[in-house]
Design an enzyme around this catalytic site. Structure first.
Site, PDB file in Angstrom:
ATOM      1  N   LYS A  99      39.935  61.906  38.125  1.00  0.00           N
ATOM      2  CA  LYS A  99      40.471  61.245  39.318  1.00  0.00           C
ATOM      3  C   LYS A  99      41.844  60.667  39.006  1.00  0.00           C
ATOM      4  O   LYS A  99      41.978  59.715  38.249  1.00  0.00           O
ATOM      5  CB  LYS A  99      39.563  60.111  39.803  1.00  0.00           C
ATOM      6  CG  LYS A  99      39.978  59.652  41.209  1.00  0.00           C
ATOM      7  CD  LYS A  99      39.426  58.309  41.609  1.00  0.00           C
ATOM      8  CE  LYS A  99      40.279  57.154  41.152  1.00  0.00           C
ATOM      9  NZ  LYS A  99      41.641  57.126  41.740  1.00  0.00           N
ATOM     10  N   CYS A 121      52.094  50.996  29.423  1.00  0.00           N
ATOM     11  CA  CYS A 121      51.016  50.162  28.857  1.00  0.00           C
ATOM     12  C   CYS A 121      51.439  49.542  27.534  1.00  0.00           C
ATOM     13  O   CYS A 121      50.996  48.464  27.191  1.00  0.00           O
ATOM     14  CB  CYS A 121      49.733  50.963  28.712  1.00  0.00           C
ATOM     15  SG  CYS A 121      49.983  52.553  27.956  1.00  0.00           S
ATOM     16  N   GLU A 135      49.731  40.939  31.703  1.00  0.00           N
ATOM     17  CA  GLU A 135      50.462  42.206  31.766  1.00  0.00           C
ATOM     18  C   GLU A 135      51.119  42.323  33.145  1.00  0.00           C
ATOM     19  O   GLU A 135      50.440  42.296  34.167  1.00  0.00           O
ATOM     20  CB  GLU A 135      49.517  43.385  31.526  1.00  0.00           C
ATOM     21  CG  GLU A 135      50.289  44.686  31.416  1.00  0.00           C
ATOM     22  CD  GLU A 135      49.406  45.892  31.117  1.00  0.00           C
ATOM     23  OE1 GLU A 135      48.336  46.015  31.724  1.00  0.00           O
ATOM     24  OE2 GLU A 135      49.819  46.716  30.277  1.00  0.00           O
ATOM     25  N   GLU A 175      45.564  56.883  43.039  1.00  0.00           N
ATOM     26  CA  GLU A 175      45.862  57.136  44.453  1.00  0.00           C
ATOM     27  C   GLU A 175      47.369  57.088  44.736  1.00  0.00           C
ATOM     28  O   GLU A 175      47.851  57.711  45.678  1.00  0.00           O
ATOM     29  CB  GLU A 175      45.099  56.139  45.344  1.00  0.00           C
ATOM     30  CG  GLU A 175      45.376  54.655  45.079  1.00  0.00           C
ATOM     31  CD  GLU A 175      44.469  54.061  44.007  1.00  0.00           C
ATOM     32  OE1 GLU A 175      43.962  54.821  43.144  1.00  0.00           O
ATOM     33  OE2 GLU A 175      44.268  52.824  44.020  1.00  0.00           O
ATOM     34  N   GLU A 200      41.638  52.548  27.551  1.00  0.00           N
ATOM     35  CA  GLU A 200      42.999  52.169  27.148  1.00  0.00           C
ATOM     36  C   GLU A 200      43.524  51.251  28.238  1.00  0.00           C
ATOM     37  O   GLU A 200      43.761  51.689  29.359  1.00  0.00           O
ATOM     38  CB  GLU A 200      43.865  53.419  26.978  1.00  0.00           C
ATOM     39  CG  GLU A 200      45.055  53.187  26.060  1.00  0.00           C
ATOM     40  CD  GLU A 200      46.289  52.732  26.801  1.00  0.00           C
ATOM     41  OE1 GLU A 200      46.282  51.589  27.335  1.00  0.00           O
ATOM     42  OE2 GLU A 200      47.253  53.519  26.850  1.00  0.00           O
TER      43      GLU A 200
END
Ligand code: ADP
Ligand code: MG
Length: 489
Positions: free
Chosen positions: A178, A287, A385, A181, A253
């Site tokens: 997936k 990330c 983050e 979106e 992750e």
């Protein structure tokens, strides 16, 4: 919009399909805020259909019993196709995600390289003969884990798909992936070539939709053996919980708040450049972004000035313009999130550069590359983050304090250290609690080297031989060579 031309279909069981309920969601160009396409808004029914297809392709042996040589060749053919179409893919990736076209071109090369790497590795998966006593032959066999559910983020859309699909397929797993979106288009383009390159139906299924309606049913599906997730820490925790009931294998992750540490003896120009590159590449939507920049006190103010001056000259603009070094953020949601952190930062620390929306940009989710100095490591901008171009610059007095601040975070994905003193640099490398540590650089990533985090940045490793291990089970086989009865009773 919403014309048929811009409607992408998902890929389930070798077919190009719509969502069963006939729903679609809009896909945007974040530089114009306009809808450029629609994708099927899948729900549990579609996920079930995809998992069933993957299950059948696995259980029938259609994929796991295809020879390793053949699986490898299929991945190599896919890589070749990606290289051939890389200009089209890069442009679509850039339009859909907002990343500068030049970065998207590098990404597409990395996508192909990833499929090539695992295409080659498919034939190197081998077992082991265990040196047991007794008249027996003891083997360790490597077998695919089964159906893999793979949920990925929007920052490197096709590259994250490659990181997930390539090792899984090389291992003999079948997949339901997936995409995020916000950026599902490039993976849907790639899916058009699956049959051509020889992937049997059901081996890779691509389901598009939102996290709660399409991601969650995949994560909890009892017929899925393993979930591989890259995304936010909050969703990672949900994934881990939903894996409990059927004891799925999980790899996560989950990003970070990675320290980029600069000692006074580092090459000053290279350091300024490395600090900016570490945190602003891909609009900071990375990330492993070096979002906590730790700088030795004796060079601190000069360093902040140097960074700020250069940051102000970063070329912001339309993603498809080749000179652009920073495009818009991916979505309105992400824009608002980053804008809120910019405002919070002004209350928590001192603004050194940026801090808002760039002047004169008209439409598009643009934010200025932003630098906060005099930041305390306990500030929210230093702990959470942000996933945007917001740097926090934190002073330190000595090596011990640098290490202490660097490790004072719930995360542990990446870190970097800059110094010309190899004793000091290597001591710090050893002391850092992070899965990836760069010395005198930040961000270079190679398919040959392991990727993944310590602490709350997740567990499991992607890329290299580590990446394929996460899609393999180990079966112990004991072959008795004694023809007599055991003779115990
Ligand atoms: P972001 O905050 O940037 O949207 P997310 O962690 O929410 O990052 O998204 C990463 C991926 O996880 C996306 O593909 C998203 O659709 C998916 N996702 C979001 N929520 C869930 C959920 N509850 N269950 C499964 N997948 C989810
Ligand atoms: Mg989300």
């Amino acid at each position: 919009m919403g014309t048929d031309m811009n409607r992408y279909r998902m890929h389930i069981n070798g077919e190009s399909v719509e969502a069963r309920r006939g729903a679609w969601f809009p896909v945007y160009d974040p530089s114009t805020e306009e809808i450029i396409a629609e994708a099927p808004d899948a729900d549990e029914n579609d996920v079930n259909r995809a998992v069933q297809a993957a299950r059948a392709a696995f259980d029938s042996g259609a994929w796991p019993q295809t020879t390793a040589q053949e699986r490898g060749r299929i991945l190599l053919r896919l890589a070749e196709r990606i290289r051939k179409e890389s200009a089209m893919l890069a442009e679509l990736e850039s339009r859909n995600s907002g990343k500068p076209i030049v970065e998207a071109e590098y990404d597409m090369a990395d996508v192909a390289t990833c499929f090539e790497y695992y295409g080659g590795l498919a034939t190197k998966v081998a077992g082991y003969v265990n040196p047991v006593p007794d008249n027996a032959l003891s083997l360790s066999l490597k077998e695919p884990v089964g159906v893999a559910g793979q949920i990925i983020p929007w920052n490197y859309p096709l590259l994250m798909a490659a990181w997930k699909l390539a090792p899984a397929l090389a291992a003999g797993c079948t997949c339901v992936l997936k995409p995020a979106e916000q950026a599902p288009l490039t993976v849907l383009e790639m899916a058009r070539w699956f049959a051509d390159v020889g992937l049997p139906p059901g081996v890779v299924n691509i389901v598009t939709g939102f996290g709660e309606t399409a991601g969650a049913p995949l994560a909890r599906h009892p017929e899925v053996n393993k979930i591989a997730f890259t995304g936010s820490a909050a969703v990672g925790k949900l994934i881990l919980k939903s894996a409990v009931d059927t004891i799925k294998r999980v790899t996560l992750e989950l990003g970070g708040k990675s320290p980029n540490i600069f000692f006074a003896d580092a090459d000053f120009e290279a350091a300024i450049d490395g600090a900016l590159f570490g945190v602003f590449i891909n609009q900071g939507e990375v990330c492993s972004a070096g979002s906590r920049i730790l700088v030795e006190r004796s060079i601190y103010s000069r360093f902040v000035e140097g960074m700020a001056e250069k940051a102000k000259r970063i070329k912001l603009g339309a993603p498809l313009v080749r000179e652009t070094k920073m495009g818009p953020l991916v979505s309105k949601e992400q824009y608002e999130r980053v804008r809120a952190f910019q405002e919070l930062g002004k209350r928590e620390a001192k603004l050194a550069a940026g801090g808002g929306r760039p002047a004169g940009m008209g439409k598009g989710y643009y934010v200025e590359p932003t630098i906060f100095c005099n930041v305390d490591n306990s500030a929210r901008i230093a702990r959470e983050e942000i996933f945007g171009p917001v740097a926090t610059v934190i002073p330190f007095n000595d090596e011990a304090e640098a290490v202490r601040i660097a490790n004072d975070t719930p995360y542990g994905l990446a870190a970097a250290v800059w110094s010309r003193d190899i004793f000091k640099a290597f001591r710090v490398v050893k002391a850092l609690r992070a899965g990836i540590v760069w010395v005198n650089h930040m961000q270079p990533t190679y398919v040959e080297a392991p990727w993944g985090g310590y602490k709350q940045s997740g567990f499991g490793r992607e890329l290299g031989p580590w990446g394929i291990e996460e899609y393999l089970e180990t079966k112990q086989v004991h072959i008795n060579l004694n023809e007599q009865p055991i003779g115990w009773y």
